[in-house]
Enzyme design. Structure first.
Site, short mmCIF file in Angstrom:
data_model
loop_
_atom_site.label_atom_id
_atom_site.label_comp_id
_atom_site.label_asym_id
_atom_site.label_seq_id
_atom_site.Cartn_x
_atom_site.Cartn_y
_atom_site.Cartn_z
N GLY A 40 0.85 -1.19 0.00
CA GLY A 40 0.00 0.00 0.00
C GLY A 40 0.88 1.24 0.00
N GLY A 42 -0.44 4.66 0.15
CA GLY A 42 -1.17 5.87 0.50
C GLY A 42 -0.36 6.70 1.48
N ALA A 44 -0.10 6.53 4.69
CA ALA A 44 0.63 5.72 5.67
C ALA A 44 1.72 4.90 4.98
CB ALA A 44 -0.33 4.81 6.43
N HIS A 266 -20.79 9.41 6.06
CA HIS A 266 -20.67 10.85 5.94
C HIS A 266 -21.98 11.41 5.41
CE1 HIS A 266 -19.21 14.75 4.64
NE2 HIS A 266 -18.06 14.51 5.21
N ARG A 330 -21.77 14.03 12.35
CA ARG A 330 -22.01 13.28 11.12
C ARG A 330 -23.04 12.17 11.29
NH1 ARG A 330 -16.01 12.49 8.37
NH2 ARG A 330 -15.62 14.70 8.01
N GLU A 425 -5.52 3.65 7.74
CA GLU A 425 -6.91 3.24 7.91
C GLU A 425 -7.03 1.73 8.10
OE1 GLU A 425 -9.53 4.82 4.92
OE2 GLU A 425 -11.30 3.80 5.72
N ARG A 435 -14.56 8.82 13.68
CA ARG A 435 -13.39 9.63 13.36
C ARG A 435 -13.80 11.07 13.15
NH1 ARG A 435 -11.40 11.80 9.01
NH2 ARG A 435 -12.62 10.68 7.46
N LEU A 441 -5.89 12.09 7.77
CA LEU A 441 -4.62 12.45 7.14
C LEU A 441 -3.54 12.50 8.22
CD1 LEU A 441 -5.74 15.26 4.65
CD2 LEU A 441 -5.84 12.80 4.41
#
Lengths: 637, 254
Positions: A40, A42, A44, A266, A330, A425, A435, A441
């Site tokens: 991965g 991303g 992270a 969301h 949310r 994540e 969250r 981020l």
């Protein structure tokens, strides 16, 4: 079994500093003797791979796209939180820690969250040094803005594309290491299995997505930074390729999966516009600062919005929550939107949408002010819907967006499987049951730049240095099993496509394990999913062959894993007989329809252990103790 | 309000890099004008799958216009004819019932075709590896506000940083040059103080790598700017040229 998060002793403020001293170091000259796999790329994964290489480790970095820069972190809009307190409005590391713990509805590990707040400032410093073009004030210093759930202005941003810029910063650093020969990049590779040697994670098996070949890769430690599992719902704000496979395969090899039922929905996304819809697009939370949410008072009212007079409009959030109005949290906003549509008051072609109206804001502030605040979002909305939000109300509907659950990790971000580290994540740790905006981020970069590079050294110095080579029996067995699975998927040649099964799975989960859950619905969903999974393995049609670029085959493997993982999600939802954050069980709510926690029985992390196909997973609890904050009922008064 | 339209697609099919390739005709019927272009291709692919035929291969991921993975030439225009729009953001309401749509991969000597509409854009990555970064090791940075950056420069840097690395500029250019792509990254870093120490080396190295990867030279055709889905300006190319000349004549970098 009670799990131990291995939180260091001492006062909260000192834990991380002391731990870094106590962690054994790998001598600089010895670092080049260690190989580390990072899956991965991303925020992270990219930051971890770059930083580990900078330290001197040999890194092998994997992604399934054509380039590390495609990871879905690129799409994050809002911003990144840090406790700099540049605006001088009362922020501090302690306040950021407290806001995050409370926002998570008291279901996250205190020490991890404090550390997150502590390193947040280092992240901003490093990003600026990398040349990330953050927004600035006229005087040349960094700009800040407010974000949901905080009473201070602590969010740093780059227009509405902060994720993109942060990811490209990590990507640039990663490319520098590739050029220096410290990172070997393996794009277009999908991890399909984890390899354990003597119980330690020592390698992976990947499929080359161009020619279909299975490859074995060995290393002294494996890091998974493979993102969230939101696509189990089929429709989400995730990218098309986002999946649970790497994490799920680790689970099948013994890594505990924690709190999978903590999924975040969301409230403001562009609604579904047809049955062929492939994904949902996020409209930033900041819009609710100026937009007013409403539906027609009369059920089944299909008049265009301009023909519905004020007296016949229900501004339901303002009506039900006078003090928070449109800025309720949310989960509350999402549940209310769904309830209105369930009562047939939804709008739009599909009647699954509510209005977010800027008419009053434009009258009050003028179009220019609104355009400056939300310009790119209004443009994005118009491209997708063909409608102009300056002259007609936006239509929005809740969508699956983020997953707080993930593989269980201790304070060192290591799973219960030694040598397997999980960051971003993909792990469960820092956000509890909900969250906060602008903190994903922060967590990805904290894990990759400032936590893992230290903690992985502790493992490498203590773990037995095995003589690894990929022709060992464990790698052989893993590749064989993977090949059999691939061949099986291709051999079924049924009558239903992969996407059709995926869509069906998504609907079952959305209807019965979405914003509002109940025990009967969860049980029913479990049965439906078992049936669907059985049918999948008898009736899925995957065209093409294995030794080729075959996107249907890629999707088939991911959906097969989703069909199993979905049941684990439901098991977890049923086991957690309380409501907290993103997990709302209708049986547990306050008089004001808010989540009612049961701290006495459920103040723990639910970590699940795979016990075999067809068998119930075993629950391990990590008790959560809060020594530094007081547990309170989340209140919007 | 959505309508239903019927389209004729002429799609480029190619089994692999060595395959000659050809146009294949497909009917896309009952397409809702609310669909995105890629959702339309999904519908065509579902039908092909059920018929036991090979679906059309095309890259995509975010379907939001930000990852840079999608891209094809639609009736001669990379990402289609709509300004500032990626292929995944293009919606079918911009087409009429009965339209014939030619769909081809991005074409450039540097972009080998992998399959159908999927191309290999790794040469762009090589350009970034040559110098599209600031050499800073994690952990040593000073306070983020230590160096103020004039707001206008920060905005220009952000404008340049919009590049999503899709390669449409290369596909649009008659010379298949990657100048807009290279200039976007070079500009972002040239405009910020953090990028100045390495500016000379960066400009020379990235331009050199661009040439080595088989991209063409820039002759100011400006088609790149016209087709860029993020509307990146060719003033960035002018800036790259200045940086390059300064580096070549004004520094010790060879």
């Amino acid at each position: 079994m009670l799990l131990d998060g291995k939180v260091p002793a001492g006062s909260l403020k000192d834990k991380w500093d002391r731990h870094r001293f106590e962690l054994k170091l790998v001598n600089p000259a010895n670092k080049r003797k260690f190989d580390i796999i990072v899956v991965g790329t991303g925020l992270a994964g990219g930051s971890a791979a770059a930083t580990l290489a900078e330290l001197g480790y040999n890194v092998k970095s994997f992604c399934f796209q054509d380039s590390p820069r495609r990871a879905h972190s690129i799409a994050a809009q809002g911003g990144i939180n840090a406790a700099k307190n540049y605006p001088n409005d009362g922020d501090s590391i302690w306040r950021l820690f407290y806001d995050t713990i409370k926002g998570g509805d008291f279901r996250a590990r205190e020490a991890n969250v404090y550390r997150l707040a502590q390193v947040s400032n280092n992240i901003i410093d490093h990003c600026v040094a990398q040349g990330i073009p953050f927004a600035r004030e006229y005087g040349g210093l960094l700009a800040n803005r407010s974000f949901g759930g905080a009473q201070v202005s602590r969010t740093f941003y780059a227009r509405g594309q902060t994720g993109q810029q942060l990811l490209l910063g990590a990507y640039s650093s990663l490319m520098r290491q590739v050029a220096m020969g410290k990172v070997t990049m393996y794009p277009r590779r999908e991890m399909l299995d984890l390899v354990l040697v003597k119980g330690h994670a020592k390698g992976i098996v990947v499929r080359n997505l161009i020619n279909g070949q299975l490859e074995r890769h060995a290393a002294d430690a494996v890091v998974l930074a493979t993102g969230g599992y939101g696509n189990v719902f089929f429709l989400s704000t995730n990218a098309m390729g986002s999946n649970v496979t790497a994490a799920y395969r680790a689970y099948l090899k013994g890594a505990f999966f924690a709190n999978p039922c903590f999924t975040q929905i969301h409230p403001t996304c562009i609604p579904v516009h047809g049955t062929y819809q492939s994904k949902l697009t996020l409209m930033s939370e900041s819009l609710r600062n100026d937009g007013r949410v409403w539906v027609p008072k009369k059920p089944g009212d299909t008049r265009p919005p301009h023909q519905i007079p004020e007296s016949e409009r229900d501004y339901y959030l303002e009506r039900k929550y006078p003090s928070f109005g449109n800025l309720v949290p949310r989960d509350v906003a999402s549940r209310n939107a769904k309830a209105q549509c369930d009562e047939n008051k939804g709008v739009g072609d599909t009647r699954l949408a509510v209005y977010l109206d800027f008419e009053d804001a434009i009258k009050r502030d003028g179009k220019d002010v609104i355009a400056r605040k939300y310009g790119n979002l209004f443009q994005m909305y118009e491209k997708i819907t063909g409608e102009d939000p300056y002259t007609t109300p936006m239509m929005i509907y809740p969508a699956v967006h983020y997953t707080m659950g993930g593989l269980w990790v201790d304070y060192n971000l290591m799973s219960n499987v030694p040598g397997l580290f999980v960051i971003g994540e993909a792990n469960f740790s820092d956000h509890g049951a909900n969250r906060l905006g602008a903190s994903a981020l922060m967590q990805g970069l904290a894990d990759g730049y400032f936590v893992l590079p230290y903690t992985i050294g502790g493992y490498l110095t203590s773990a037995p240095k095995l003589d690894l080579n990929t022709s060992q029996a464990e790698f052989e067995a893993s590749e064989k099993a993977t090949r059999e699975r691939v061949d099986k998927l291709l051999g079924i040649q049924g009558k239903r496509t992969v996407d059709d099964f995926h869509r069906h799975l998504g609907l079952i989960l959305w209807d019965h394990c979405g914003m509002s859950r109940n025990n009967a619905g969860l049980e029913k969903a479990r049965g439906m999913i078992q049936e669907l999974r059985d049918e999948f393995w008898k009736n899925v049609k995957v065209p093409g062959s294995a030794a080729d670029f075959n996107q249907s085959l890629e999707r088939a493997g991911r959906v097969a894993d989703f069909l199993e993982f979905a049941e684990l999600l439901l098991d977890d939802a049923l086991a957690r007989q309380e409501s907290c954050g993103g997990h709302f069980n209708e049986a547990y709510q306050t008089e004001e329809n808010e989540a009612l926690r049961n701290d006495e029985d459920f103040c723990h992390v639910a970590a699940w252990e795979f016990k075999g196909h067809g068998q119930a997973p075993e629950l391990h609890k990590e008790p959560l103790t809060f020594e530094n904050v007081q547990l309170t009922q989340r209140s919007y008064k | 309000m959505s309508k239903s339209i019927h389209l004729t697609l002429k799609v480029w099919r190619q089994k692999g890099p060595q395959d000659k390739g050809y146009f294949e005709t497909h009917q896309a019927n009952d397409i809702s004008t609310e669909m995105s272009f890629l959702e339309m291709l999904d519908v065509v692919n579902e039908q092909l799958s059920l018929e036991g035929k090979e679906p059309i291969a095309f890259d995509n991921d975010c379907r939001e216009g930000i990852c840079g993975m999608c891209g094809a030439v639609i009736n001669g225009r990379p990402h289609g004819a709509l300004k500032g729009t990626t292929l995944c953001q293009l919606h079918m309401r911009h087409f009429k019932d009965g339209d014939v749509i030619a769909i081809e991969p991005f074409r450039a000597m540097a972009f080998k075709v992998i399959k159908d509409l999927v191309v290999d854009r790794s040469p762009l990555e090589k350009i970034i590896q040559a110098g599209g970064y600031i050499s800073v090791t994690t952990g040593g940075a000073q306070d983020a506000n230590a160096i103020p950056v004039p707001q206008e420069k920060a905005e220009l840097a952000m404008d340049a940083a919009q590049c999503i690395g899709c390669g449409a500029c290369v596909a649009a250019c008659p010379n298949a040059s990657a100048m807009l792509f290279a200039s976007a990254k070079i500009s972002q870093m040239a405009l910020l103080p953090q990028g100045r120490p390495e500016a000379a080396r960066r400009a020379i190295a990235m331009v050199r790598e661009m040439d080595a990867q088989g991209f063409g030279n820039c002759s100011n055709e400006t088609e790149c700017e016209a087709e860029c889905p993020k509307e990146i300006s060719i003033t960035n190319i002018a800036r790259l040229n200045r940086e390059f000349f300064k580096a070549h004549f004004g520094s010790s970098i060879k």
